[in-house]
Scaffold this active site. Structure first.
Site, short mmCIF file in Angstrom:
data_model
loop_
_atom_site.label_atom_id
_atom_site.label_comp_id
_atom_site.label_asym_id
_atom_site.label_seq_id
_atom_site.Cartn_x
_atom_site.Cartn_y
_atom_site.Cartn_z
CD1 TRP A 99 91.83 37.85 -29.86
CD2 TRP A 99 91.20 36.00 -28.78
NE1 TRP A 99 90.73 37.34 -30.50
CE2 TRP A 99 90.31 36.22 -29.86
CE3 TRP A 99 90.99 34.90 -27.94
CZ2 TRP A 99 89.24 35.36 -30.13
CZ3 TRP A 99 89.92 34.05 -28.21
CH2 TRP A 99 89.06 34.29 -29.29
CG ASP A 166 98.46 35.85 -29.50
OD1 ASP A 166 98.69 35.49 -30.67
OD2 ASP A 166 97.31 35.79 -28.99
CE LYS A 190 93.15 35.59 -35.65
NZ LYS A 190 91.74 35.80 -36.00
#
Length: 355
Positions: A99, A166, A190
């Site tokens: 990511w 992030d 999540k």
């Protein structure tokens, strides 16, 4: 049989969140309407959105001068929104996984990107250290928790440049010094709610500094001005996020969640280190307390599929590792009860006895 949900995302939610969301699907706030069909501009839903943003500010102790937004497009949309809004000439990025790498790829459309360090050569099994960040960087971007590889930066860097993070998979898992950050973003699926909404925390002063024109939907100022109601927001996920936030407060807040997470992770890592069949894949000092990655030891690799079936028969769901790493991954987010972690440990011990 009880299922133990170790999926990396969408992932486990608290029973409180699921129960209250289910009730709202039938009848939202006594309106006689489902949360699925209510107007996002109804006073009942506006109250939900307002309360959720206020709880985020309370739980994370967000100081004045920041806005909390609910946006669509996932964290992947933020890979381009962040540089669109903040990158003037050059930004620094830390490459710690898939990511982070994707964020770097998107940022290159907007300016010069300095990848200050990468652990790609070791399949992202550690967090790079000892790198330097150019003082003329518009910002430094990092991914705090790497779900695929099981590494985590459990601290807030102290820098002279703007800080962007992030935090999709570890937000609310530990206290954060928000004042060090200019932008934090996190996909909800999540640690907060179902897929479909992304939480963004942005310092107001950081916006409006670039010269380029920004499309309306991709300009953070649009959403700040309209309080996340510029277009129809993801109503159901925001409602579920609010339930999770309420549950977090009932648990004692972020400090209590962190203590519980540390205990859960220690239980599982201790077993991985003790059990002759398994070994961890992340560097010990960088181990994530959200995503625990492990494989079979070399002498027992042929048992991988057998253990997967053994664990599934014991009610373990979602422990297969990402295809780029293999092995196993137990995602033990905030909503994961300690009893599920203990059940996985007992399963590992039982499998060891058989071999």
């Amino acid at each position: 049989m009880k299922k133990h949900n170790f999926y990396a995302g969408p992932s486990i939610l608290s029973e409180y969140t699921i129960k209250n969301t289910a009730i709202a699907v039938e009848d939202f706030a006594g309106t006689g309407l489902s949360i699925l069909e209510v107007s996002h501009r109804s006073k009942e839903f506006v109250a939900v959105s307002d309360e959720a943003r206020a709880l985020i500010k309370e739980l994370l102790d967000i100081p004045a001068g920041y806005d909390v937004l609910f946006l669509g497009g996932g964290a992947s949309m933020q890979f381009c929104m962040a540089p669109f809004n903040l990158l003037k000439k050059k930004a620094s990025y830390l490459d710690t996984g898939t990511w982070a790498s994707n964020a770097i790829k998107e940022a290159k459309f907007f300016g010069e990107i300095d990848v200050v360090a990468s652990s790609k050569e070791a399949n992202y099994s550690y967090i790079p250290k000892g790198y330097s960040i150019a003082g003329d960087s518009d910002y430094f971007h990092f991914t705090s928790n790497n779900t695929i590889y099981g590494t985590e930066m459990r601290y807030d860097p102290d820098l002279k440049v703007r800080l962007v993070c992030d935090m999709s998979s570890d937000i609310f898992s530990r206290p954060i010094d928000i004042s060090k950050y200019d932008l934090i973003y996190a996909g909800a699926q999540k640690n907060l709610g179902p897929a479909g909404v992304t939480v963004v925390i942005v310092r107001e002063e950081a916006l409006g500094q670039v010269d380029r024109p920004i499309p309306t939907m991709l300009d953070y100022r649009t959403h700040v001005k309209k309080e996340s109601m510029f277009n129809t927001p993801p109503v159901l996920p925001i409602f579920s996020v609010l339930q999770t936030l309420k549950w977090y407060k009932m648990q004692g807040g972020v400090e209590a969640l962190e203590q519980n997470n540390l205990e859960k992770a220690a239980i599982l890592y201790d077993e991985i280190d003790r059990n002759k069949l398994f070994k961890g894949t992340a560097a010990t000092e960088d181990r994530s307390i959200m995503n625990v990655c492990f494989v079979m030891n070399e002498a027992y690799q042929e048992l991988e599929e057998e253990f997967a079936k053994f664990a599934a028969a014991a009610g373990m769901v979602g422990i297969k590792g990402h295809r780029s790493v293999g092995g196993f991954r137990a995602s033990i987010y905030n909503a994961m009860p300690k009893t599920s972690v203990e059940a996985l440990v007992q399963t590992m011990k039982a499998f060891e006895k058989q071999h």
